[in-house]
Scaffold this active site. Structure first.
Site, PDB file in Angstrom:
ATOM      1  N   ARG A   1     -21.408  15.443  31.805  1.00  0.00           N
ATOM      2  CA  ARG A   1     -22.037  16.149  30.687  1.00  0.00           C
ATOM      3  C   ARG A   1     -21.496  15.721  29.331  1.00  0.00           C
ATOM      4  NH1 ARG A   1     -21.690  20.963  29.871  1.00  0.00           N
ATOM      5  NH2 ARG A   1     -23.737  21.231  28.938  1.00  0.00           N
ATOM      6  N   CYS A  15     -14.736   2.516  34.853  1.00  0.00           N
ATOM      7  CA  CYS A  15     -14.740   1.296  34.046  1.00  0.00           C
ATOM      8  C   CYS A  15     -15.804   1.397  32.959  1.00  0.00           C
ATOM      9  CB  CYS A  15     -14.981   0.094  34.931  1.00  0.00           C
ATOM     10  SG  CYS A  15     -13.780   0.025  36.254  1.00  0.00           S
TER      11      CYS A  15
END
Ligand SMILES: *Cc1c(COP(=O)(O)O)cnc(C)c1O
Length: 455
Positions: free
Chosen positions: A346, A377
Site C-alpha cells: 500500500r 530489489c
C-alpha cells in the site's frame, strides 16, 4: 508528535487488546518477542476479540440507525479472508461480499451460508457466475451489459431465478477527507447513471425472466471519513429508485451503499464511528425517499477495512541499518526489515502512511528521521517513508507496524520468491495460526518440467 524518547505507544492505531507493557509490546496478551520466536517474522498478528467486536459494532449500528430498514452488513472479503475469519463473520450473523471464485471458495470451505453471500466483480467468469448460482448466493451484483446476458443465461440453464442488484456509478470520486462529484465517470466499474446506461440496464434486466432485480448498489471509494460522498450517491440512487417506481409501478426493495469507511493509520487519527456515520446516512436516505414519496428500502453496507484494518499488527525483524546524508544536509536512517512490498504494497501503490514502534525493548535513545524499507530489489520497496525512530534500533530488533489488517496479507505477493507471511490470531494470552507461512517448497510446487507436446 509531542512525546518523549521512550517508545511511543499510540493506542488509537493499535488493536484493542494491545499495550506496551513493561519492556515490550503485547498483542492480545502475547508479547512480541514470543510471537516472533514461535511463528517467525514477518508476521501478521490479528486481535480476534477486536475483529469480532468491530464486526458486531457495524451490525448493531446498522440496525440501530436504519431500524426497520436495516438490510445486511456484508464484510468485504477482499480486505482479508481466511477460512477461520469467514467463520468469525458467520458467527456474528453478518454477510460476506466476495468478488472472485477464490474468495467464494474460502467462504464455502468455512460452510458460510450462501444466503448471506453477495457476488461482486467487474469481470466475473462464467465459471464464477455458475458456481454462485449453483450454491444459491443471496445476490449477484451485476456490473455490465454482458453480465446481464451471462447471468440471465446461466440462471435459466440452472432452472433458477437469480436475484440481482445493479452496480451503479453515481459520479463521485471519494478520497480521504475530500470528494469530487462529476457528471461523467471514468472508472471500469458499473453502469453510469449520468449517461443513461444505468436506466438501460434496468430495462434489460426487466426483460429477463431468469433475473429478479432487487435494487441498486454503489461503492464510491475507500478510506472515506465524511458522509458527503455517500450522501450524493444515495440521493442519485434514490432518484433512480423513484424513476423505477414511476415506470414499473412497483418499488425496488434494496439499496447497497458499499464500503469505504476510513480508519486511523497514524497517531492522532480516528477511525470512523459506525453509529455516527450510519445515523447520518440513514437521515440522508430517509429524507431522499420522503422527497420522492418512496418507502425506505432495506439498506446494506460493505465495510472491509473498517472491520479488519485496525485489528492487525505486522511484526518485522530488523536486518540492516545505514545512515545517508541528504542533499539538504540532513541525515536519514534506513532501517531494512525482513518483508516489505510483498506483505504491504500500500505504501508503494497508494503512498499510504503507517506508524511503527520498536516492539521488543524500551529505548531512550534519540529519535531520528528514519525510513523503513523492505528486502526487495526495488527502490520503491518502502514500508514507511518517514518516521522518527530511536537511533539505536539495530539488527535483531523487532518493529511493529499497526493497522495492517486490510489489504496487507490479501494483497501479498511472492515478489523475489519471498514466501508470504503467516497470520496468527491472539486472544487472552493464547495464539494460534490462521494461515501458515509459505515455504520454499510451496513456491517450487508450481514449477513444472514437462516434455513439449502438440496442441
Ligand atoms: C473494496 C470494496 C468494499 C470494501 O471497501 P473498504 O474500503 O475495505 O471498506 C466494499 N464493496 C465493494 C464493492 C468493494 O469493491
Amino acid at each position: 508528535m509531542g512525546h518523549n524518547n521512550h517508545n511511543f505507544f499510540a493506542p488509537e492505531v493499535f488493536s484493542m487488546n494491545s499495550e506496551f507493557e513493561g519492556l515490550e509490546l503485547n498483542l492480545g496478551g502475547c508479547n512480541a518477542t514470543s510471537l516472533a520466536r514461535e511463528f517467525g517474522t514477518p508476521l501478521f498478528v490479528i486481535d480476534e476479540p477486536d475483529f469480532k467486536f468491530r464486526a458486531q459494532a457495524w451490525k448493531e449500528a446498522l440496525e440501530e440507525s436504519f431500524e426497520g430498514s436495516a438490510g445486511m452488513v456484508f464484510y468485504a472479503a477482499k480486505a482479508f479472508i481466511s477460512v477461520e475469519v469467514a467463520k468469525w463473520i458467520n458467527d456474528c450473523g453478518i454477510g460476506l461480499d466476495v468478488c472472485t471464485g477464490g474468495e467464494l471458495a474460502v467462504a464455502l470451505a468455512a460452510n458460510f451460508p450462501a444466503e448471506r453471500i453477495e457476488l461482486h466483480g467487474n469481470n466475473k467468469s462464467e465459471a464464477e457466475i455458475s458456481k454462485a448460482i449453483a450454491v444459491g448466493v443471496r445476490a449477484i451484483v451485476v456490473d455490465s451489459f454482458y453480465e446481464i446476458e451471462r447471468v440471465a443465461r446461466l440462471a435459466a440453464e440452472a432452472g433458477k431465478i437469480q436475484k440481482v442488484l445493479l452496480r451503479l456509478t453515481a459520479g463521485i470520486e471519494a478520497h480521504t477527507h475530500e470528494f469530487i462529484a462529476t457528471a461523467h465517470e471514468d472508472v471500469k466499474f458499473g453502469f453510469s447513471i449520468a449517461s443513461g446506461a444505468a436506466w438501460k440496464a434496468v430495462e434489460e434486466v426487466q426483460q429477463r425472466a431468469s433475473l429478479r432485480l432487487a435494487g441498486f448498489h454503489s461503492h464510491i471509494g475507500s478510506q472515506i471519513f465524511s458522509t458527503e460522498g455517500f450522501a450524493i450517491a444515495a440521493s442519485r440512487l434514490v432518484a433512480l429508485l423513484a424513476k423505477y417506481r414511476d415506470h414499473f409501478n412497483s418499488e425496488l426493495p434494496e439499496l447497497d451503499l458499499g464500503g469505504g469507511y476510513g480508519i486511523a493509520y497514524l497517531p492522532g487519527e480516528t477511525s470512523v464511528d459506525p453509529l455516527e456515520i450510519l445515523r447520518e446516512l440513514s437521515h440522508v436516505v430517509r429524507s431522499e425517499c420522503a422527497k420522492h414519496q418512496l418507502a425506505c428500502p432495506l439498506v446494506s453496507i460493505e465495510p472491509g477495512r473498517a472491520i479488519v484494518g485496525p485489528t492487525t499488527t505486522t511484526i518485522y525483524s530488523v536486518g540492516t541499518t545505514k545512515n545517508v546524508q541528504l542533499d539538504n544536509g540532513k541525515n536519514r536512517r534506513y532501517i531494512a526489515v525482513d518483508g516489505g512490498m510483498s506483505d504491504n504494497i500500500r505504501t508503494a501503490l497508494y503512498q499510504a502512511e503507517y506508524f511503527a514502534i520498536l516492539a521488543n525493548r524500551v529505548s531512550t535513545d534519540d529519535l531520528i528521521s528514519s525510513r523503513i524499507v523492505g528486502k526487495h530489489c526495488e527502490s520503491g520497496d518502502i514500508v514507511i517513508r518517514e518516521i522518527e525512530l530511536h537511533g539505536d534500533i539495530s539488527p535483531g530488533d523487532l518493529l511493529a507496524v499497526p493497522a495492517t489488517g486490510a489489504y496487507g496479507r490479501s494483497m501479498a505477493s511472492n515478489y523475489n520468491h519471498v514466501p508470504r507471511p503467516a497470520v496468527v490470531a491472539v486472544k487472552n494470552g493464547k495464539a494460534r495460526l490462521l494461515v501458515r507461512r509459505e515455504t520454499e517448497a510451496d513456491l517450487l510446487a508450481l514449477d513444472v518440467v514437462e516434455p513439449e507436446r502438440s496442441i
